[in-house]
Write a protein that holds these residues in place. Structure first.
Motif, PDB file in Angstrom:
ATOM      1  N   ASP A 142       0.823  -1.215   0.000  1.00 37.31           N
ATOM      2  CA  ASP A 142       0.000   0.000   0.000  1.00 37.31           C
ATOM      3  C   ASP A 142       0.855   1.263   0.000  1.00 37.31           C
ATOM      4  OD1 ASP A 142      -2.114  -1.715   0.093  1.00 37.31           O
ATOM      5  OD2 ASP A 142      -2.605  -1.362   2.201  1.00 37.31           O
ATOM      6  N   LEU A 143       1.967   1.236   0.730  1.00 37.22           N
ATOM      7  CA  LEU A 143       2.851   2.400   0.773  1.00 37.22           C
ATOM      8  C   LEU A 143       3.437   2.704  -0.593  1.00 37.22           C
ATOM      9  CD1 LEU A 143       4.814   2.022   4.139  1.00 37.22           C
ATOM     10  CD2 LEU A 143       3.426   3.976   3.444  1.00 37.22           C
ATOM     11  N   TYR A 144       3.846   1.658  -1.317  1.00 35.16           N
ATOM     12  CA  TYR A 144       4.463   1.875  -2.620  1.00 35.16           C
ATOM     13  C   TYR A 144       3.440   2.187  -3.714  1.00 35.16           C
ATOM     14  CZ  TYR A 144       9.222   0.848  -1.229  1.00 35.16           C
ATOM     15  OH  TYR A 144      10.475   0.923  -0.653  1.00 35.16           O
ATOM     16  N   VAL A 145       2.241   1.656  -3.577  1.00 35.15           N
ATOM     17  CA  VAL A 145       1.179   2.013  -4.531  1.00 35.15           C
ATOM     18  C   VAL A 145       0.721   3.440  -4.301  1.00 35.15           C
ATOM     19  CG1 VAL A 145      -1.193   1.490  -5.250  1.00 35.15           C
ATOM     20  CG2 VAL A 145       0.430  -0.376  -4.858  1.00 35.15           C
ATOM     21  N   GLY A 146       0.719   3.862  -3.023  1.00 32.48           N
ATOM     22  CA  GLY A 146       0.384   5.248  -2.686  1.00 32.48           C
ATOM     23  C   GLY A 146      -1.063   5.589  -2.984  1.00 32.48           C
ATOM     24  N   ASN A 147      -1.267   6.744  -3.589  1.00 30.55           N
ATOM     25  CA  ASN A 147      -2.620   7.233  -3.868  1.00 30.55           C
ATOM     26  C   ASN A 147      -3.131   6.811  -5.231  1.00 30.55           C
ATOM     27  OD1 ASN A 147      -2.709   8.644  -1.390  1.00 30.55           O
ATOM     28  ND2 ASN A 147      -1.560  10.355  -2.292  1.00 30.55           N
ATOM     29  N   ALA A 148      -2.396   5.948  -5.919  1.00 29.84           N
ATOM     30  CA  ALA A 148      -2.782   5.580  -7.286  1.00 29.84           C
ATOM     31  C   ALA A 148      -4.131   4.869  -7.336  1.00 29.84           C
ATOM     32  CB  ALA A 148      -1.702   4.687  -7.908  1.00 29.84           C
ATOM     33  N   ARG A 149      -4.545   4.238  -6.246  1.00 35.68           N
ATOM     34  CA  ARG A 149      -5.794   3.475  -6.245  1.00 35.68           C
ATOM     35  C   ARG A 149      -6.783   4.000  -5.211  1.00 35.68           C
ATOM     36  NH1 ARG A 149      -5.987   0.749 -11.014  1.00 35.68           N
ATOM     37  NH2 ARG A 149      -4.096  -0.481 -11.356  1.00 35.68           N
ATOM     38  N   THR A 150      -6.738   5.285  -4.922  1.00 35.64           N
ATOM     39  CA  THR A 150      -7.579   5.869  -3.884  1.00 35.64           C
ATOM     40  C   THR A 150      -9.060   5.648  -4.157  1.00 35.64           C
ATOM     41  OG1 THR A 150      -5.920   7.585  -3.498  1.00 35.64           O
ATOM     42  CG2 THR A 150      -8.138   7.985  -2.634  1.00 35.64           C
ATOM     43  N   GLU A 151      -9.469   5.757  -5.399  1.00 36.68           N
ATOM     44  CA  GLU A 151     -10.888   5.655  -5.745  1.00 36.68           C
ATOM     45  C   GLU A 151     -11.336   4.214  -5.975  1.00 36.68           C
ATOM     46  OE1 GLU A 151     -11.535   8.154  -9.094  1.00 36.68           O
ATOM     47  OE2 GLU A 151     -10.925   9.990  -8.056  1.00 36.68           O
ATOM     48  N   GLU A 152     -10.428   3.265  -5.874  1.00 41.97           N
ATOM     49  CA  GLU A 152     -10.767   1.863  -6.131  1.00 41.97           C
ATOM     50  C   GLU A 152     -10.291   0.982  -4.982  1.00 41.97           C
ATOM     51  OE1 GLU A 152      -9.946   1.090 -10.662  1.00 41.97           O
ATOM     52  OE2 GLU A 152      -8.339   2.362  -9.865  1.00 41.97           O
ATOM     53  N   ARG A 153     -10.434   1.449  -3.768  1.00 46.02           N
ATOM     54  CA  ARG A 153      -9.822   0.766  -2.639  1.00 46.02           C
ATOM     55  C   ARG A 153     -10.318  -0.675  -2.475  1.00 46.02           C
ATOM     56  NH1 ARG A 153      -5.232   2.528  -1.824  1.00 46.02           N
ATOM     57  NH2 ARG A 153      -5.206   1.347   0.132  1.00 46.02           N
ATOM     58  N   GLU A 154     -11.610  -0.890  -2.629  1.00 44.74           N
ATOM     59  CA  GLU A 154     -12.151  -2.237  -2.424  1.00 44.74           C
ATOM     60  C   GLU A 154     -11.648  -3.203  -3.494  1.00 44.74           C
ATOM     61  OE1 GLU A 154     -16.505  -4.428  -2.039  1.00 44.74           O
ATOM     62  OE2 GLU A 154     -16.329  -2.275  -1.635  1.00 44.74           O
ATOM     63  N   ALA A 155     -11.719  -2.769  -4.760  1.00 44.05           N
ATOM     64  CA  ALA A 155     -11.236  -3.626  -5.852  1.00 44.05           C
ATOM     65  C   ALA A 155      -9.733  -3.818  -5.751  1.00 44.05           C
ATOM     66  CB  ALA A 155     -11.608  -3.008  -7.194  1.00 44.05           C
ATOM     67  N   TYR A 156      -9.032  -2.769  -5.352  1.00 39.32           N
ATOM     68  CA  TYR A 156      -7.566  -2.860  -5.211  1.00 39.32           C
ATOM     69  C   TYR A 156      -7.190  -3.866  -4.134  1.00 39.32           C
ATOM     70  CZ  TYR A 156      -3.124  -1.684  -2.996  1.00 39.32           C
ATOM     71  OH  TYR A 156      -1.904  -1.760  -2.405  1.00 39.32           O
ATOM     72  N   ALA A 157      -7.846  -3.788  -2.962  1.00 39.63           N
ATOM     73  CA  ALA A 157      -7.523  -4.699  -1.861  1.00 39.63           C
ATOM     74  C   ALA A 157      -7.794  -6.147  -2.255  1.00 39.63           C
ATOM     75  CB  ALA A 157      -8.322  -4.326  -0.618  1.00 39.63           C
ATOM     76  N   ALA A 158      -8.892  -6.382  -2.965  1.00 40.19           N
ATOM     77  CA  ALA A 158      -9.224  -7.747  -3.387  1.00 40.19           C
ATOM     78  C   ALA A 158      -8.187  -8.275  -4.378  1.00 40.19           C
ATOM     79  CB  ALA A 158     -10.620  -7.771  -4.004  1.00 40.19           C
ATOM     80  N   THR A 159      -7.754  -7.413  -5.291  1.00 37.23           N
ATOM     81  CA  THR A 159      -6.744  -7.818  -6.282  1.00 37.23           C
ATOM     82  C   THR A 159      -5.401  -8.079  -5.615  1.00 37.23           C
ATOM     83  OG1 THR A 159      -7.873  -6.490  -7.948  1.00 37.23           O
ATOM     84  CG2 THR A 159      -5.628  -7.170  -8.442  1.00 37.23           C
ATOM     85  N   ARG A 160      -5.041  -7.200  -4.698  1.00 41.80           N
ATOM     86  CA  ARG A 160      -3.781  -7.381  -3.947  1.00 41.80           C
ATOM     87  C   ARG A 160      -3.769  -8.719  -3.235  1.00 41.80           C
ATOM     88  NH1 ARG A 160      -4.090  -3.841   0.956  1.00 41.80           N
ATOM     89  NH2 ARG A 160      -5.324  -5.638   1.585  1.00 41.80           N
ATOM     90  N   ASP A 161      -4.853  -9.047  -2.550  1.00 46.00           N
ATOM     91  CA  ASP A 161      -4.917 -10.298  -1.797  1.00 46.00           C
ATOM     92  C   ASP A 161      -4.905 -11.507  -2.725  1.00 46.00           C
ATOM     93  OD1 ASP A 161      -5.037  -8.698   0.418  1.00 46.00           O
ATOM     94  OD2 ASP A 161      -7.193  -8.922   0.722  1.00 46.00           O
ATOM     95  N   THR A 162      -5.499 -11.387  -3.914  1.00 42.01           N
ATOM     96  CA  THR A 162      -5.500 -12.491  -4.872  1.00 42.01           C
ATOM     97  C   THR A 162      -4.086 -12.767  -5.373  1.00 42.01           C
ATOM     98  OG1 THR A 162      -7.769 -12.028  -5.589  1.00 42.01           O
ATOM     99  CG2 THR A 162      -6.375 -13.289  -7.101  1.00 42.01           C
ATOM    100  N   VAL A 163      -3.349 -11.713  -5.705  1.00 42.98           N
ATOM    101  CA  VAL A 163      -1.978 -11.883  -6.199  1.00 42.98           C
ATOM    102  C   VAL A 163      -1.100 -12.503  -5.111  1.00 42.98           C
ATOM    103  CG1 VAL A 163       0.069 -10.693  -7.067  1.00 42.98           C
ATOM    104  CG2 VAL A 163      -2.200  -9.988  -7.848  1.00 42.98           C
ATOM    105  N   LEU A 164      -1.251 -12.048  -3.863  1.00 42.12           N
ATOM    106  CA  LEU A 164      -0.452 -12.608  -2.772  1.00 42.12           C
ATOM    107  C   LEU A 164      -0.816 -14.075  -2.522  1.00 42.12           C
ATOM    108  CD1 LEU A 164      -0.408  -9.642  -0.216  1.00 42.12           C
ATOM    109  CD2 LEU A 164       1.473 -10.453  -1.647  1.00 42.12           C
TER     110      LEU A 164
END
Length: 692
Positions: A189-211
């Motif tokens: 999240d620190l390195y992604v920064g504000n790039a996904r501010t408006e898509e937090r839910e979709a971003y978190a789900a994608t992050r967890d899927t990749v991990l």
């Protein structure tokens, strides 16, 4: 299970600090960074009243970032040895004098309980300086910390274990652990920064899927966590998630969840990043009227990066037939290459990328940058092991792979390099020239997970094996001459180095012996309990030791042994370590006895089982029972309930674990002679196999 502590608890274990002075280039108080994620640390060794703190980690884990943060918080100087050429007996006093602008800087550090000094990049410094200079430098560190807790040292495990083994044991030793689940998400999240501010839910789900895809179905959650909690891997994930269509990214990695090939999933992430870079050149393709699908493909990007950063040839651009258009294309594509996410200020942005590119173009890159990539991270070995179970390589490529294995080491990982070119020659004559040596490089995690590569090493000169890489975790048998030519002028052997050959030629000014973490005063220990083991370094030479290198550091006679024919006479200080190289057939069952003795020498407590164990290739390489005979002997010992064979590890079973002995003659320790009758059935069983 080792005790884990938080970063805040680690800070509490250190002195108060507040040791400010002049801001020198390589000796200064650091500035804090907003991207720091505090790691957890495991306790390797603890002391109620420490004088020195050691901090180790595998390559590219974040030792230097942690050192910078401690410096900023505690307001104490950080000495960067990778930026300071002065590593010698008077370096510490000189730097402290410059920093405090006084003559008593060292005295203040040594006597005041509050100030302390952080020293980083010890492993890089050791490789750069002579053995004598390093020995003098380490002695000044011990002197500076003789009264107060004044030093915190950061480095790879092998360098720190040597320092610890030579200390008086008033030491705290911590190992930086992998990031846990919460820390992994925070890092990304620190390195992604504000790039996904408006898509937090979709971003978190994608992050967890990749991990989850990276975690895979690894045997043991600890091993999965150590891989996906590795900072360079998380950086690649952050780069993937910072841009692009989240739905598409998630969909492409959902099918990989549960994949056992975690390194393959990491490769897929890198390939996705390369495809994204290709998409950026669509407009340029239109301007040059070139087919976008053929231009700047992932394979071409790999070639360009290997060319600019690893010395490989330029890419083949035969898809563009017009030479003038090729020239225009090369000029225009340079902008994309300079801004490539795998690069940062003309260097690699992350070890993941350098390891991936080097593995993809392993046979085409230059020797020096390849070895630098290997020394930086264990991922080079992992990428190659995932692609190749067998490889034909040269001595320089072996050095890079060996360095990558060593970079993988931590307290729950064992590595081994075993090379067999045949029995050493005895007597006059050169014998037949050897042009190739067979071997195996292995990495074993405490859960039983294993990576290995079988190699055939093509020699640069017939009958001569030039060791260009690390001289640790090594078993080498060779008929003729083995050469060591250290770039620093000093060769460091060990821990765990066995060389059996005709002549060993060591160039340079000096050589030194590095003591392993299980050795204290030459006697092997594990969690304070004596182990049976043998010396850290053994040379068995049927000819002799060549060269003018001086032995420095005063190794104990139990940590280094030099076996030569009785007719060879060694001078000072070598004669202290000299032993007679006995005849192979000293007794009828000599080979069976030697097998048992060597097995006892090499066994250490490994893994979750805590049973004594040894790498199969290491045991095979250090005595005369080899090949099909070796397999039959191990099978017999399994059938008789003496050992258990798991992957590369041979484990000693009860009740034989209670009957262990030292394979080396040593005062006050049980040897084979004391236990001969107990072990006679095992020796007889081995002899039956050899006679069959």
């Amino acid at each position: 299970m080792r005790e884990m502590i938080s970063f805040d608890q680690f800070l509490t274990s250190l002195p108060e600090g507040n040791f400010k002075g002049r801001q020198l280039t390589a000796f200064r108080v650091s500035e804090p960074r907003s991207t720091f994620v505090p790691p957890n640390l495991s306790v390797v060794v603890s002391s109620e009243d420490p004088l020195i703190t050691l901090v180790s980690a595998r390559g590219a884990t974040g030792k230097s970032r942690l050192a910078e943060e401690v410096s900023a918080i505690k307001q104490v100087p950080l000495w960067l040895l990778n930026k300071d050429k002065a590593v010698s007996g008077d370096a510490l006093r000189t730097r402290l004098g410059d920093y405090t602008d006084t003559k008593d800087g060292l005295e203040r550090l040594s006597s005041d309980p509050n100030p302390f000094l952080l020293v980083d990049a010890l492993d890089e410094a050791r490789m750069r300086v002579s053995g004598a200079s390093w020995h003098e430098y380490v002695q000044t560190l011990f002197s500076a910390s003789a009264q107060t807790h004044s030093l915190v040292l950061f480095g790879r495990e092998r360098v720190l274990e040597d320092i610890w083994a030579k200390s008086d044991n008033r030491v705290n030793w911590f190992e930086i652990s992998h990031f846990d689940e919460e820390q992994r998400a925070r890092y990304i999240d620190l390195y992604v920064g504000n790039a996904r501010t408006e898509e937090r839910e979709a971003y978190a789900a994608t992050r967890d899927t990749v991990l989850a895809a990276l975690s895979g179905a690894v045997d043991g959650q600890k091993e999965a966590d150590s891989f996906i909690g590795y900072a360079p891997v998380l950086y690649a994930v952050a780069l993937l998630l910072s841009k692009g269509n989240l739905i598409n990214i998630r969909a492409s990695f959902e099918s990989e969840v549960g994949n056992t090939q975690r390194i393959r999933v990491l490769g897929n992430i890198i390939e996705e990043l390369l495809k994204r870079e290709q998409e950026k050149t669509t407009k340029l393709a239109e301007e040059l009227e070139l087919p976008a699908g053929k231009m700047y493909r992932p394979e071409e990007q790999v070639d360009w990066l290997a060319h600019h950063l690893l010395g490989a040839d330029e890419p083949d651009l035969s898809w563009c037939k017009d030479e003038s258009l090729q020239s225009r294309y090369c000029r225009n594509i340079r902008e994309f290459l300079d801004d490539h996410p795998f690069r940062s200020e003309g260097e690699w942005a992350n070890p993941v990328f350098s390891a991936y590119i080097a593995a993809e173009r392993f046979d085409k890159v230059k020797t020096v940058p390849l070895q630098e990539v290997g020394a930086a991270t264990g991922l080079l070995f992992e990428f190659l092991a995932a692609k190749n179970s067998e490889m034909l390589i040269d001595e320089s490529q072996l050095a890079a792979l060996h360095a990558s294995l060593v970079a993988s080491e931590r307290h729950d990982v064992e590595v081994s390099v075993s090379l067999d070119g045949g029995e050493p020659l005895v007597g006059p004559g050169d014998g037949e020239g050897v042009d190739m040596v067979a071997g195996e490089l292995s990495l074993w995690e405490s859960s039983g997970n294993r990576n290995s590569i079988t190699v055939d090493v093509v020699l640069g000169n017939s009958g001569v094996f030039d060791l260009k890489g690390p001289l640790a975790s090594l078993s080498l048998e060779f008929p003729n001459t083995v050469t060591v030519n250290p770039s620093s002028g000093s060769a460091t052997f060990g821990p765990d180095c066995f060389i059996r050959c005709r002549h060993l030629q060591i160039s340079g000014e000096s050589m030194q012996i590095s003591i392993g973490k299980n050795t204290v005063g030459g006697h092997h220990q594990k969690d304070g309990v004596a182990q049976s083991g043998g010396p850290d370094v053994t040379f068995e030479l049927t000819g002799g030791l060549l060269g003018n290198a001086q032995l420095v550091g005063e190794p104990t006679v139990d940590s280094f042994e030099l076996l030569v024919p009785p007719t060879v006479r060694m001078g000072h200080p070598w004669f202290r370590h000299q032993k007679d190289l006995g005849l192979r057939e000293a007794e009828p069952n000599e080979r069976a006895v030697r097998f048992v003795k060597m097995m006892m020498n090499l066994m250490r407590n490994h893994g979750h089982k805590g049973t004594p164990a040894v790498f199969d290739k290491k045991l095979e390489g250090r005595q005369s029972v080899k090949g099909h005979e070796f397999k039959r002997v191990v099978a017999r010992l399994r059938a008789d309930g003496v050992v258990m064979y798991e992957g590369p590890m041979i484990h000693l079973l009860s009740p034989w674990t209670e009957r262990r002995f030292s394979g080396k003659e040593r005062a006050g320790v049980q040897t084979f002679e004391h236990m001969r009758e107990v072990w006679r059935p095992v020796v007889d069983a081995i002899q039956e196999v050899l006679d069959d």
